[in-house]
Design an enzyme around this catalytic site. Sequence first.
Site, PDB file in Angstrom:
ATOM      1  N   ASN A 149       0.832  -1.202   0.000  1.00 48.85           N
ATOM      2  CA  ASN A 149       0.000   0.000   0.000  1.00 48.85           C
ATOM      3  C   ASN A 149       0.864   1.248   0.000  1.00 48.85           C
ATOM      4  O   ASN A 149       0.504   2.259  -0.593  1.00 48.85           O
ATOM      5  CB  ASN A 149      -0.922   0.015   1.222  1.00 48.85           C
ATOM      6  CG  ASN A 149      -1.754   1.281   1.297  1.00 48.85           C
ATOM      7  OD1 ASN A 149      -2.677   1.465   0.520  1.00 48.85           O
ATOM      8  ND2 ASN A 149      -1.399   2.168   2.218  1.00 48.85           N
ATOM      9  N   ASP A 213       1.557   6.616   0.006  1.00 49.22           N
ATOM     10  CA  ASP A 213       0.892   5.519  -0.699  1.00 49.22           C
ATOM     11  C   ASP A 213       1.419   5.378  -2.124  1.00 49.22           C
ATOM     12  O   ASP A 213       1.526   6.368  -2.865  1.00 49.22           O
ATOM     13  CB  ASP A 213      -0.616   5.777  -0.769  1.00 49.22           C
ATOM     14  CG  ASP A 213      -1.335   5.365   0.501  1.00 49.22           C
ATOM     15  OD1 ASP A 213      -0.760   5.541   1.593  1.00 49.22           O
ATOM     16  OD2 ASP A 213      -2.466   4.873   0.391  1.00 49.22           O
ATOM     17  N   ASP A 243      -0.561  -6.437   3.940  1.00 46.22           N
ATOM     18  CA  ASP A 243      -0.911  -5.395   4.896  1.00 46.22           C
ATOM     19  C   ASP A 243      -1.926  -4.428   4.290  1.00 46.22           C
ATOM     20  O   ASP A 243      -1.859  -4.091   3.103  1.00 46.22           O
ATOM     21  CB  ASP A 243       0.372  -4.645   5.278  1.00 46.22           C
ATOM     22  CG  ASP A 243       0.155  -3.615   6.356  1.00 46.22           C
ATOM     23  OD1 ASP A 243      -0.176  -4.002   7.482  1.00 46.22           O
ATOM     24  OD2 ASP A 243       0.323  -2.415   6.071  1.00 46.22           O
ATOM     25  N   GLU A 287      -5.069  -8.620   5.427  1.00 45.68           N
ATOM     26  CA  GLU A 287      -5.415  -7.887   6.638  1.00 45.68           C
ATOM     27  C   GLU A 287      -6.483  -6.852   6.295  1.00 45.68           C
ATOM     28  O   GLU A 287      -6.185  -5.726   5.917  1.00 45.68           O
ATOM     29  CB  GLU A 287      -4.190  -7.182   7.239  1.00 45.68           C
ATOM     30  CG  GLU A 287      -4.500  -6.486   8.555  1.00 45.68           C
ATOM     31  CD  GLU A 287      -3.774  -5.155   8.762  1.00 45.68           C
ATOM     32  OE1 GLU A 287      -3.672  -4.716   9.914  1.00 45.68           O
ATOM     33  OE2 GLU A 287      -3.328  -4.562   7.754  1.00 45.68           O
TER      34      GLU A 287
END
Length: 555
Positions: A149, A213, A243, A287
């Site tokens: 990410n 990001d 993640d 996640e």
Amino acid sequence: MPSLRSSCLLLPLFTLTSCVTGPATPVDGSPTPRVELAAPTANLWYQHAVFYEVFVRSFQDSNGDGKGDLAGLISRLDYLNDGDPNTTSDLGVDALWLMPVFDSPSYHGYDTTNYERIEPDYGTNADFERLCAEAHRRGMRVIVDLVINHTSSQHPWFQESAASPESAKRDWYVWSPVDPGWRQPWDLFSQGATWHPLNGAYYYGVFWGGMPDLNLRTPAVREEVKRLASFWLDKGVDGFRLDAVRYLIETSGGLTGQADTAETHAFWKEFAAHVRSVKPDAALVGEAWTNTPLIAPYYGSTAQVPQGDELPLNFNFPLAEEIIKAARLGNGNGLALKLSEMRSRYPVGVADAPFLTNHDHVRVATQLDGKPGALVTAASLVLTLPGSPFLYYGEEVGLLNGTTQNDEAKRTPMPWDGSTGGGFTSGTPWFAFAPGHENTHVAAQMTAPGSLLSRYRDLIRARHASPALERGGLTLLTSTQSRTSTLAFLRTLEGERVLVVHNLGDSAENAGPFELEGDLAEPLFVDSSVRAPERDGGTWRITLPARTTGIWRLR
């Protein structure tokens, strides 16, 4: 909820073949159906493995600098699984999840500066390849955290992107000439800024300015991420823990535009297809820290890929809360309701990823006030439910949180013995041990039959000894309609049926009557104080003392 006589309650891990409407009766007297389940739609190793999460910095130091490293982890592999099925001193886990091990300026590693280099504090790429080889030799798989990410703001990609609007990597990150004013999408009241000023413009970083990001709309970024996955798969990695899977591609500000977008789901399909093309049985664990209805779509479609064409395992955060609540309050009703919700929301044929806590949570021993009975209950629940249970290092000995309020307190060094360095280091630990480590450590529990560690070992061995317990379906025998101090269910696979009964409370309880066909062929795991079930015709009753579990195979 409709009567259990007219509805089948099962976990979505397996396919329903028939629903027989009785006659099994739980403790509160309401009727509950029996459910026959077929084999799983896919039988991949990661759908029933027991995983063990390791923070390398806190597991074992090999050189006295106070920081855990890969060489130290290798030296402790026999504790986790020695590769010999005839021994009983190892924990018996099937796979390791390593928190970030790539080059990073922070202690935690979630801000990467080089995805192709092992963090120097931990060792070298050669050390990592040796770890994989040694784990594989013992029958364990290895998955690693892959954080895509965002990167560190010190990553060369970001440095080049920030240098000029004309940079070749400008579109590798998300830039705006003005501040759009988006807040962090955790909830409606979040005030955290997500756009950060730099060199006359603003870049997007949903967590903080030190973690910009990546722009996964850019084809070159997507291809680079897939190349990096191939790089580590080729070096022996068996999959990835992914993640912050909800936050990859934003379409606008707000809860719906910054999380769970259609573009994010499309990327995960693309990434998963690439990983399967390189290593068909590689594990991908997502996640998505949210509620059940928003977790379920991250499996994707099962039409062409039985395990799901996005992420075939997703951490079950809501179930973790219910397990801990059941252990704390001695009431299994919320857990039963959560299983029912999963049945209605999750795609049929996928596998769950239950757990108690991870590196972002206050440790389970602290949440349960260190109460031995509650810790026993939590362990018994997470290791008897379907799917792939994930254990956080130290949970198996009752490790508490540290004394500070920061995340480091959730990730303190592993206490191997009661010495000053805890058996973790010959130097000064990078962070202080959790309270009570002088008495709560591995050495004190290794040979103690009634220890928490021995319970984890015995339950994991019971799973491995029973295909139904390891990878079978679940038929809930406990009602979802009222408070219950017991939780009972059948685990089934092909011709094997296993009855699991937990007493969650602090006093003796009678579980049943259950009308179940067959005899109890053998106990797979039974606490020493639990008497054998009593049978009256086809009806079974079981008396369980406080905080005990019985698991029997039915003939």
